[in-house]
Design a protein around this motif. Structure first.
Motif, PDB file in Angstrom:
ATOM      1  N   PRO A 195     -22.154  16.474 -16.482  1.00 46.53           N
ATOM      2  CA  PRO A 195     -22.820  17.855 -16.887  1.00 46.53           C
ATOM      3  C   PRO A 195     -23.243  17.495 -18.455  1.00 46.53           C
ATOM      4  N   MET A 196     -22.495  16.719 -19.216  1.00 47.68           N
ATOM      5  CA  MET A 196     -23.016  16.505 -20.761  1.00 47.68           C
ATOM      6  C   MET A 196     -24.330  15.704 -20.783  1.00 47.68           C
ATOM      7  N   THR A 197     -24.439  14.738 -19.711  1.00 43.33           N
ATOM      8  CA  THR A 197     -25.702  14.130 -19.630  1.00 43.33           C
ATOM      9  C   THR A 197     -26.869  14.726 -19.209  1.00 43.33           C
ATOM     10  N   THR A 198     -26.637  15.788 -18.323  1.00 44.31           N
ATOM     11  CA  THR A 198     -27.599  16.649 -17.688  1.00 44.31           C
ATOM     12  C   THR A 198     -28.151  17.310 -18.886  1.00 44.31           C
ATOM     13  N   VAL A 199     -27.168  18.139 -19.673  1.00 44.90           N
ATOM     14  CA  VAL A 199     -27.704  18.913 -20.804  1.00 44.90           C
ATOM     15  C   VAL A 199     -28.547  18.231 -21.597  1.00 44.90           C
ATOM     16  N   GLY A 200     -28.183  16.916 -21.938  1.00 50.62           N
ATOM     17  CA  GLY A 200     -28.851  16.033 -22.741  1.00 50.62           C
ATOM     18  C   GLY A 200     -30.398  15.736 -22.312  1.00 50.62           C
ATOM     19  N   ALA A 201     -30.592  15.577 -20.840  1.00 48.26           N
ATOM     20  CA  ALA A 201     -31.919  15.344 -20.088  1.00 48.26           C
ATOM     21  C   ALA A 201     -32.517  16.870 -20.335  1.00 48.26           C
ATOM     22  N   LEU A 202     -31.774  17.831 -20.074  1.00 50.04           N
ATOM     23  CA  LEU A 202     -32.655  19.325 -20.175  1.00 50.04           C
ATOM     24  C   LEU A 202     -33.171  19.613 -21.468  1.00 50.04           C
ATOM     25  N   MET A 203     -32.441  18.942 -22.695  1.00 55.47           N
ATOM     26  CA  MET A 203     -33.100  19.101 -24.116  1.00 55.47           C
ATOM     27  C   MET A 203     -34.339  18.342 -23.864  1.00 55.47           C
ATOM     28  N   LEU A 204     -34.418  17.228 -23.619  1.00 53.74           N
ATOM     29  CA  LEU A 204     -35.730  16.441 -23.572  1.00 53.74           C
ATOM     30  C   LEU A 204     -36.765  17.353 -22.767  1.00 53.74           C
ATOM     31  N   TYR A 209     -23.063  11.368  -3.352  1.00 50.28           N
ATOM     32  CA  TYR A 209     -22.594  11.010  -4.786  1.00 50.28           C
ATOM     33  C   TYR A 209     -23.200   9.684  -5.032  1.00 50.28           C
ATOM     34  N   GLY A 210     -23.490   9.608  -6.279  1.00 50.33           N
ATOM     35  CA  GLY A 210     -24.079   7.974  -6.743  1.00 50.33           C
ATOM     36  C   GLY A 210     -24.324   7.879  -8.339  1.00 50.33           C
ATOM     37  N   PHE A 211     -25.346   7.049  -8.530  1.00 53.57           N
ATOM     38  CA  PHE A 211     -25.575   6.607 -10.031  1.00 53.57           C
ATOM     39  C   PHE A 211     -26.882   7.463 -10.597  1.00 53.57           C
ATOM     40  N   GLY A 212     -27.036   8.636 -10.095  1.00 52.14           N
ATOM     41  CA  GLY A 212     -28.038   9.286 -10.702  1.00 52.14           C
ATOM     42  C   GLY A 212     -28.064   9.692 -12.105  1.00 52.14           C
ATOM     43  N   LEU A 213     -26.874  10.184 -12.412  1.00 52.96           N
ATOM     44  CA  LEU A 213     -26.744  10.494 -13.853  1.00 52.96           C
ATOM     45  C   LEU A 213     -26.531   9.128 -14.718  1.00 52.96           C
ATOM     46  N   ASP A 214     -26.066   8.004 -14.240  1.00 50.81           N
ATOM     47  CA  ASP A 214     -26.242   6.805 -15.189  1.00 50.81           C
ATOM     48  C   ASP A 214     -27.508   6.511 -15.381  1.00 50.81           C
ATOM     49  N   ILE A 215     -28.467   6.676 -14.237  1.00 51.51           N
ATOM     50  CA  ILE A 215     -30.055   6.214 -14.594  1.00 51.51           C
ATOM     51  C   ILE A 215     -30.232   7.353 -15.655  1.00 51.51           C
ATOM     52  N   VAL A 216     -30.199   8.508 -15.401  1.00 51.04           N
ATOM     53  CA  VAL A 216     -30.719   9.431 -16.396  1.00 51.04           C
ATOM     54  C   VAL A 216     -30.078   9.220 -17.984  1.00 51.04           C
ATOM     55  N   GLY A 217     -28.961   8.728 -17.939  1.00 53.78           N
ATOM     56  CA  GLY A 217     -28.477   8.307 -19.227  1.00 53.78           C
ATOM     57  C   GLY A 217     -29.028   7.269 -19.992  1.00 53.78           C
ATOM     58  N   LEU A 218     -29.600   6.245 -19.016  1.00 51.29           N
ATOM     59  CA  LEU A 218     -30.480   5.133 -19.628  1.00 51.29           C
ATOM     60  C   LEU A 218     -32.117   5.746 -19.791  1.00 51.29           C
ATOM     61  N   LEU A 219     -32.379   6.824 -18.936  1.00 54.61           N
ATOM     62  CA  LEU A 219     -33.780   7.229 -19.250  1.00 54.61           C
ATOM     63  C   LEU A 219     -33.862   7.941 -20.602  1.00 54.61           C
ATOM     64  N   ILE A 220     -32.683   8.873 -21.019  1.00 52.70           N
ATOM     65  CA  ILE A 220     -32.547   9.518 -22.106  1.00 52.70           C
ATOM     66  C   ILE A 220     -32.548   8.467 -23.271  1.00 52.70           C
ATOM     67  N   GLU A 221     -32.045   7.283 -23.280  1.00 56.06           N
ATOM     68  CA  GLU A 221     -32.126   6.288 -23.966  1.00 56.06           C
ATOM     69  C   GLU A 221     -33.520   5.583 -24.250  1.00 56.06           C
ATOM     70  N   ASP A 230     -23.481   2.971 -22.308  1.00 53.07           N
ATOM     71  CA  ASP A 230     -22.854   4.258 -22.280  1.00 53.07           C
ATOM     72  C   ASP A 230     -23.292   4.976 -20.948  1.00 53.07           C
ATOM     73  N   CYS A 231     -22.452   4.917 -19.825  1.00 49.12           N
ATOM     74  CA  CYS A 231     -22.756   5.426 -18.528  1.00 49.12           C
ATOM     75  C   CYS A 231     -22.601   6.757 -18.614  1.00 49.12           C
ATOM     76  N   GLY A 232     -23.798   7.376 -18.308  1.00 48.86           N
ATOM     77  CA  GLY A 232     -23.906   8.761 -18.213  1.00 48.86           C
ATOM     78  C   GLY A 232     -23.325   9.639 -17.090  1.00 48.86           C
ATOM     79  N   GLY A 233     -23.000   8.849 -16.253  1.00 48.83           N
ATOM     80  CA  GLY A 233     -22.200   9.351 -14.935  1.00 48.83           C
ATOM     81  C   GLY A 233     -20.506   9.369 -15.248  1.00 48.83           C
ATOM     82  N   ASP A 234     -20.064   8.701 -15.952  1.00 48.09           N
ATOM     83  CA  ASP A 234     -18.515   8.714 -15.940  1.00 48.09           C
ATOM     84  C   ASP A 234     -17.816   8.011 -17.019  1.00 48.09           C
ATOM     85  N   CYS A 235     -18.455   7.882 -18.350  1.00 51.17           N
ATOM     86  CA  CYS A 235     -17.717   6.942 -19.028  1.00 51.17           C
ATOM     87  C   CYS A 235     -17.134   7.613 -20.368  1.00 51.17           C
TER      88      CYS A 235
END
Length: 435
Positions: free
Chosen positions: A111-120, A225-237, A300-305
């Motif tokens: 959810p924190m990674t999600t908020v980061g993406a929604l700010m973008l 369930y899967g790696f979607g938010l990890d990909i989003v984290g790298l997209l944010i980067e 920094d894995c946005g899904g779990d770390c």
């Protein structure tokens, strides 16, 4: 009978507020860590007597070796009604649990990674229907695993009928799955988990690997369930030109006062890091399920770390309850927060949430978290509109807007035991509501 009830309440309160020998320790939080003013339970509709059951039950479970310890925070009507630590931060060294203990929060990172993406998103830097290939072209040639005439997954593949879009990544409908969620030939091709991936690969190598694999489902067709938010984290980067940790620190953690949340625990904080029991209480096998966040992962894995504390995560949850504005920091626009917390799964989407988390079976899913859509059917108490998403490390949280209630429960207790405590804490909190 009245005398018996009074005696029972007194005994429960003794267990709740007094330090005990062996595993039973309760240490208060430091005043600067409190995100809200305190209130007496009765002032916000709770029963002190019924809340006391929580301490008595958790301390008994700790004594019996079910969990090493826990921290529980409860807020209602803008007041902190409950904040207690129980048991051991590290049982092996007899380090008592404290309310400022750092925990692996696992998928509570999502959810924190999600908020980061929604700010973008609010800055026009990404859109929900942007194709993934706009940011990572290596995904342009993906295919989908084919099924045989008995619907078994095969190693053959067929073309995708829809492109993966950002919304798919945020709601787990991309078809990119965790390897540890099944035994099919396709599951065996994928990394087991976010932590496994971030321990073994750089972010670029991780993306390249995923792009070369067949999807398990057609994009948009199945919640799995899967790696979607990890990909989003790298997209944010990629968009922000910062590491995910640096981006979230500047735009989310620091503005909310989350000073004990991040992706790498520095040496000066390592003594506050919670450790699991060395032997899993259910499997009786050596505990190997939690990463050591005092060592840097490869990305920094946005899904779990991430790691956090109960009061830090309470700040995050309160911000969502208040529609994206903490009172001190404006994180998201009100309608953006509403969108995140609304069910994103239409009737055409096959919903497999119950396979990932049995305690959220029959929930819907928003962006990065589960959303309750019915008062019944689901296996836990709650109201329509409640939202949250737990962590495989033994952590959980939820917000019930109808009750104006926020709960954060943190424990270093991965494995099958976590299902038990998600339901137990849920029941113990709601039974203490008087009005």
């Amino acid at each position: 009978m009245a005398l018996q009830r009074c005696l029972a309440a007194f005994i429960s309160l003794v267990f709740l507020i007094l330090p005990l020998q062996a595993a039973d320790t309760i240490v208060p939080a430091r005043a600067p860590d409190l995100p809200l003013p305190r209130a007496k339970p009765e002032d916000v509709g709770f029963s002190s007597e019924r809340l006391a059951r929580i301490g008595a039950i958790l301390l008994q479970d700790i004594e019996h070796g079910q969990i090493p310890g826990a921290v529980l925070a409860i807020a209602r009507h803008g007041k902190l009604v409950f904040l207690h630590a129980y048991g051991w931060r590290d049982k092996a060294t007899h380090s008592p649990m404290t309310t400022d203990t750092l925990f692996n929060i696992a998928s509570m990172t999502k959810p924190m990674t999600t908020v980061g993406a929604l700010m973008l998103y609010e800055r026009g830097l990404l859109l929900m229907n942007d194709p993934l290939t706009k940011y990572f072209p290596q995904f342009s040639d993906q295919r989908v695993a084919a099924r045989d005439d008995k619907d078994n997954i095969t190693t053959n593949s067929v073309p995708v009928t829809n492109k993966i879009v950002i919304q798919d990544l945020l709601r787990h409908t991309s078809g990119i799955v965790y390897g540890n969620r099944g035994t099919s030939p396709v599951h065996k091709m994928y990394p087991e988990s976010s932590v496994t991936a971030a321990s073994e690969m750089t972010g670029k190598a991780f993306l390249d690997k995923l792009a070369a694999l067949p999807l398990l489902h057609q994009p948009g067709a199945v919640w799995d369930y899967g790696f979607g938010l990890d990909i989003v984290g790298l997209l944010i980067e990629s968009v922000s030109q910062q590491s995910l940790g640096s981006y979230l620190e500047a735009n989310l953690f620091a503005p909310l006062g989350m000073h004990d949340t991040g992706f790498f625990i520095k040496p000066e904080k390592a003594n506050r890091y919670a450790k699991p029991l060395p032997i899993d209480p259910v499997s009786r096998q050596k505990q190997t399920l939690l990463p050591n966040l005092t060592e840097k992962l490869l990305f920094d894995c946005g899904g779990d770390c991430a790691y956090s504390t109960a009061t830090d995560y309470l700040r995050f949850a309160l911000m969502l309850l208040k529609g994206g504005d903490s009172g001190k920091a404006h994180i998201l626009g009100r309608k953006t927060a509403d969108y995140m917390l609304a069910n994103q799964l239409g009737p055409q989407v096959v919903n497999l949430i119950g396979q990932a988390d049995p305690t959220r079976a029959n929930y819907g899913f928003g962006l990065g978290l589960a959303v309750r859509t019915t008062p019944g059917i689901a296996p836990m108490l709650g109201s329509i509109g409640s939202f949250g998403w737990p962590g495989s490390s033994g952590t959980d949280w939820w917000v019930d807007p109808k009750e104006d209630l926020v709960v954060v429960y943190l424990s270093a207790a991965p494995g099958a035991i976590r299902w038990h405590y998600r339901q137990k804490i849920n029941a113990l909190v709601y039974q203490a509501l008087d009005q």
